[in-house]
Design a protein around this motif. Structure first.
Motif, PDB file in Angstrom:
ATOM      1  N   ILE A 102      22.174  83.421   3.354  1.00 36.31           N
ATOM      2  CA  ILE A 102      22.790  84.370   4.811  1.00 36.31           C
ATOM      3  C   ILE A 102      23.480  83.213   5.256  1.00 36.31           C
ATOM      4  O   ILE A 102      24.754  83.886   5.958  1.00 36.31           O
ATOM      5  CB  ILE A 102      21.606  84.619   5.444  1.00 36.31           C
ATOM      6  CG1 ILE A 102      20.582  85.684   4.786  1.00 36.31           C
ATOM      7  CG2 ILE A 102      21.927  85.030   6.839  1.00 36.31           C
ATOM      8  CD1 ILE A 102      19.421  85.873   5.365  1.00 36.31           C
ATOM      9  N   ARG A 106      27.487  84.339   6.616  1.00 36.48           N
ATOM     10  CA  ARG A 106      27.971  84.114   7.828  1.00 36.48           C
ATOM     11  C   ARG A 106      29.296  83.470   7.832  1.00 36.48           C
ATOM     12  O   ARG A 106      30.200  83.569   8.637  1.00 36.48           O
ATOM     13  CB  ARG A 106      26.827  83.429   8.806  1.00 36.48           C
ATOM     14  CG  ARG A 106      27.201  83.045  10.050  1.00 36.48           C
ATOM     15  CD  ARG A 106      27.458  84.108  10.937  1.00 36.48           C
ATOM     16  NE  ARG A 106      26.276  84.668  11.597  1.00 36.48           N
ATOM     17  CZ  ARG A 106      26.352  85.615  12.488  1.00 36.48           C
ATOM     18  NH1 ARG A 106      27.457  86.491  12.596  1.00 36.48           N
ATOM     19  NH2 ARG A 106      25.043  86.155  12.672  1.00 36.48           N
ATOM     20  N   TRP A 110      32.598  89.069   6.103  1.00 37.46           N
ATOM     21  CA  TRP A 110      31.589  90.130   5.779  1.00 37.46           C
ATOM     22  C   TRP A 110      31.922  91.259   6.798  1.00 37.46           C
ATOM     23  O   TRP A 110      32.584  91.215   7.594  1.00 37.46           O
ATOM     24  CB  TRP A 110      30.142  89.423   6.327  1.00 37.46           C
ATOM     25  CG  TRP A 110      30.128  88.911   7.984  1.00 37.46           C
ATOM     26  CD1 TRP A 110      30.388  87.537   7.925  1.00 37.46           C
ATOM     27  CD2 TRP A 110      29.910  89.623   8.999  1.00 37.46           C
ATOM     28  NE1 TRP A 110      30.379  87.281   9.392  1.00 37.46           N
ATOM     29  CE2 TRP A 110      30.071  88.529  10.059  1.00 37.46           C
ATOM     30  CE3 TRP A 110      29.787  90.972   9.391  1.00 37.46           C
ATOM     31  CZ2 TRP A 110      29.848  89.167  11.453  1.00 37.46           C
ATOM     32  CZ3 TRP A 110      29.748  91.232  10.631  1.00 37.46           C
ATOM     33  CH2 TRP A 110      29.693  90.313  11.893  1.00 37.46           C
ATOM     34  N   ALA A 115      26.203  92.989   7.461  1.00 36.40           N
ATOM     35  CA  ALA A 115      25.671  92.731   8.743  1.00 36.40           C
ATOM     36  C   ALA A 115      24.531  93.515   8.949  1.00 36.40           C
ATOM     37  O   ALA A 115      23.311  92.947   9.308  1.00 36.40           O
ATOM     38  CB  ALA A 115      26.558  92.817  10.246  1.00 36.40           C
ATOM     39  N   VAL A 118      21.557  92.395   6.604  1.00 33.56           N
ATOM     40  CA  VAL A 118      21.129  90.996   6.535  1.00 33.56           C
ATOM     41  C   VAL A 118      20.134  91.241   7.732  1.00 33.56           C
ATOM     42  O   VAL A 118      19.165  90.661   7.752  1.00 33.56           O
ATOM     43  CB  VAL A 118      22.441  89.907   6.693  1.00 33.56           C
ATOM     44  CG1 VAL A 118      21.659  88.725   7.429  1.00 33.56           C
ATOM     45  CG2 VAL A 118      22.975  89.980   5.484  1.00 33.56           C
ATOM     46  N   ALA A 119      20.762  92.190   8.844  1.00 29.43           N
ATOM     47  CA  ALA A 119      19.638  92.224   9.992  1.00 29.43           C
ATOM     48  C   ALA A 119      18.393  92.751   9.547  1.00 29.43           C
ATOM     49  O   ALA A 119      17.178  92.451   9.964  1.00 29.43           O
ATOM     50  CB  ALA A 119      20.311  92.913  11.065  1.00 29.43           C
ATOM     51  N   GLU A 133      21.076  88.824  16.491  1.00 31.70           N
ATOM     52  CA  GLU A 133      22.494  88.105  16.349  1.00 31.70           C
ATOM     53  C   GLU A 133      23.246  88.984  15.274  1.00 31.70           C
ATOM     54  O   GLU A 133      24.556  89.266  15.656  1.00 31.70           O
ATOM     55  CB  GLU A 133      22.563  86.607  16.011  1.00 31.70           C
ATOM     56  CG  GLU A 133      23.877  85.832  16.045  1.00 31.70           C
ATOM     57  CD  GLU A 133      23.512  84.548  15.646  1.00 31.70           C
ATOM     58  OE1 GLU A 133      24.547  84.039  15.156  1.00 31.70           O
ATOM     59  OE2 GLU A 133      22.440  84.007  16.031  1.00 31.70           O
ATOM     60  N   TRP A 134      22.683  89.232  14.056  1.00 29.11           N
ATOM     61  CA  TRP A 134      23.639  89.853  12.908  1.00 29.11           C
ATOM     62  C   TRP A 134      23.906  91.413  13.381  1.00 29.11           C
ATOM     63  O   TRP A 134      24.973  91.751  13.343  1.00 29.11           O
ATOM     64  CB  TRP A 134      23.072  89.783  11.754  1.00 29.11           C
ATOM     65  CG  TRP A 134      23.074  88.634  10.726  1.00 29.11           C
ATOM     66  CD1 TRP A 134      22.306  87.534  10.734  1.00 29.11           C
ATOM     67  CD2 TRP A 134      24.230  88.467   9.948  1.00 29.11           C
ATOM     68  NE1 TRP A 134      22.791  86.816   9.949  1.00 29.11           N
ATOM     69  CE2 TRP A 134      24.078  87.054   9.169  1.00 29.11           C
ATOM     70  CE3 TRP A 134      25.260  89.333   9.648  1.00 29.11           C
ATOM     71  CZ2 TRP A 134      24.909  86.708   8.534  1.00 29.11           C
ATOM     72  CZ3 TRP A 134      26.169  88.751   8.889  1.00 29.11           C
ATOM     73  CH2 TRP A 134      26.177  87.510   8.143  1.00 29.11           C
ATOM     74  N   ASP A 137      26.396  91.053  16.225  1.00 28.73           N
ATOM     75  CA  ASP A 137      27.883  90.783  15.711  1.00 28.73           C
ATOM     76  C   ASP A 137      28.498  91.989  14.758  1.00 28.73           C
ATOM     77  O   ASP A 137      29.562  92.373  14.845  1.00 28.73           O
ATOM     78  CB  ASP A 137      27.819  89.523  14.848  1.00 28.73           C
ATOM     79  CG  ASP A 137      27.542  88.252  15.613  1.00 28.73           C
ATOM     80  OD1 ASP A 137      27.832  88.349  16.832  1.00 28.73           O
ATOM     81  OD2 ASP A 137      27.066  87.348  15.162  1.00 28.73           O
TER      82      ASP A 137
END
Length: 188
Positions: A102, A106, A110, A115, A118-119, A133-134, A137
Motif C-alpha cells: 500500500i 501511495r 494511482w 484509492a 485500498v480504502a 485518508e485514501w 484523497d
C-alpha cells in the motif's frame, strides 16, 4: 492464441454466476489469459479477474500469483493489481507486507478506483484512519479532472462510491461532517 472480446468475458462471468462455481471460472480465465493474443481488454485485466475468482473460490495463494502476473504483464487495468495483492496479503495474515505494498502504491501514480479499493481493504482490516485518508484523497483526485489520477473513464460512479465509503468511515470514526460530505448530497 485468441482475440478476447468483452462479450466473451461477460459470457464467462454470466455462466459462472449461474453455476456459482468460482473455481471453474478462474480456470477458464487462466486459460483465456494463457492463450491471449489481443483483445478489447488487456491480458492483465483478465489475470485480475482470474485472481478475484481464485479468491472467491477460497484459494488466496493462487490469487496472489495471478495478481502478481497481472502486475508483471503491465497491461491496462482499471485498478492497480497491487491493491489486490495487498488485500490478499492481509487475507493470508501477512499485514506487514500488505502495508508495504500500500505504501508503494501511495508513492507512485494511482487512480481513484485504486484509492477506493485500498480504502475498502483498509476498512475490512480495521485501519479506519488510513482508509479515510485514501477515500479522501481519491475524491480529491476525482475533482482534479486532469492528470493520471483523474476519474476519467470511471466517471462519477467511482467518485460517488468514494463519497459513500468515506461517509461511512467518517461516521465510524466519529468525525464531524465536512465539505466533502456536501458532495454526497449533491450527487444523489
Amino acid at each position: 492464441m485468441a482475440h478476447v472480446t468483452n462479450e466473451q468475458v461477460d459470457r464467462l462471468l454470466e455462466q459462472a454466476l449461474l453455476l456459482d462455481d468460482h473455481g471453474a471460472l478462474a480456470r477458464r480465465l487462466d486459460a483465456l489469459a494463457q492463450g491471449y493474443e489481443s483483445g478489447e481488454m488487456s491480458r492483465a485485466a483478465i489475470l485480475v479477474l482470474a485472481a478475484e475468482e481464485w479468491r472467491q473460490s477460497g484459494q488466496p495463494a493462487t490469487a496472489l500469483d495471478r495478481y502478481q502476473s497481472a502486475l508483471e504483464d503491465g497491461g491496462e487495468v482499471p485498478v492497480d493489481p497491487r491493491a489486490g495483492i495487498a488485500d490478499t496479503l492481509f487475507e493470508l495474515d501477512r499485514p506487514e507486507e500488505a502495508r508495504a505494498v500500500i505504501a508503494a502504491i501511495r508513492a507512485g501514480d494511482w487512480n481513484p478506483a485504486t484509492a477506493l479499493t485500498v480504502a475498502e481493504t483498509l476498512v475490512a482490516y480495521g485501519d479506519l484512519d488510513a482508509a479515510h485518508e485514501w477515500a479522501t484523497d481519491g475524491i480529491r483526485a476525482c475533482g482534479t479532472g486532469s492528470g493520471t489520477r483523474a476519474c476519467g473513464a470511471t466517471g462519477p460512479g467511482i467518485r460517488d462510491s468514494l463519497l459513500r465509503t468515506r461517509y461511512r468511515i467518517r461516521v465510524d470514526l466519529g468525525l464531524p461532517e465536512d465539505d466533502l460530505d456536501a458532495l454526497l448530497d449533491v450527487s444523489r
